[in-house]
Scaffold this motif. Structure first.
Motif: not given
Length: 239
Positions: A107-110, A153-160
């Protein structure tokens, strides 16, 4: 306080669904006799996005050059990796290219928070590229058809995965202990769970060891590169 009960002489193994009427009848009788609870010995399985052994190969444009991902079997690991909670990783290095597309939220932002401690070249960003390379190996967004692939960098829950970048090097390969210690001190305030040091030398400084111990006392997982020069001489902080 639990009992494993066989029904009418059958083996007390796992029961796949649907459960047989004999089992259900026995459970009903146990409950009527005063059992607090009674259940079939259901079969459960590990969940994955694909059958066991399946390889997930990302579509990142530079993945073909990532021989190290194949060496550590990341395609198999990505198949079962589930990351949902936020993880913060301190990268004590030459800084990170904060606006790199592989470090942006959808959604934007670093995902990078950076602080500069290399006073000879203040606020110069990552002039050597080393820190960006290291941070990318850790947490570059994976399977986004862009750039490189990251371990986390790759996960089903989203990169966080967030990067707390302590810039302690400039454009050259060297820095000094006081600058590194300043970077570590800041990293301690950033609520990190992991701290990475892809750096080192042959000076065994107690102050460095104490700083590492301080991170570990907070429950931080500390990673220290062992160096690539195949030497028998002690190397710090990895040693």
């Amino acid at each position: 306080g639990y009992y494993l009960v066989g029904v009418q002489g059958r083996e007390t193994g796992q029961s796949p669904a649907p459960v047989g009427t004999g089992t259900l009848s026995a459970i009903s009788r146990l409950k009527s006799a005063g059992a607090v609870s009674a259940d079939p010995n259901f079969e459960y399985r590990m969940l994955a996005t694909a059958p066991p052994g399946t390889r997930l190969v990302p579509n990142d444009t530079l993945y073909a050059r990532h021989w190290h991902m194949e060496m550590i079997r990341m395609p198999e690991a990505w198949n079962v990796q589930v990351g949902k909670r936020q993880v913060r990783v301190a990268v004590v290095d030459s800084g990170v290219q904060v606006n790199h597309p592989d470090f942006q939220y959808p959604a934007g932002g670093t995902r990078v928070n950076q602080n500069d401690f290399y006073t000879p070249e203040p606020s110069a960003g990552d002039t050597s590229g080393h820190g960006t390379h290291v941070a990318g190996t850790i947490a570059a967004t994976t399977n986004n058809a862009t750039g490189v692939s990251g371990i986390a960098g790759w996960s089903r829950g989203g990169v966080n995965v967030q990067i707390a970048s302590a810039r302690v090097f400039g454009s050259g390969p060297g820095t000094s202990l006081d600058i590194i210690l300043a970077g570590i001190g800041w990293a301690e305030t950033q609520n990190v769970q992991v701290a990475n040091f892809s750096l080192g030398g042959y000076g065994n400084a107690q102050a460095f060891a104490d700083a590492i111990a301080s991170l570990q006392s907070r429950g931080v997982v500390v990673v220290g590169a062992a160096g690539n020069d195949s030497t028998s001489q002690a190397h710090y902080p990895s040693d």
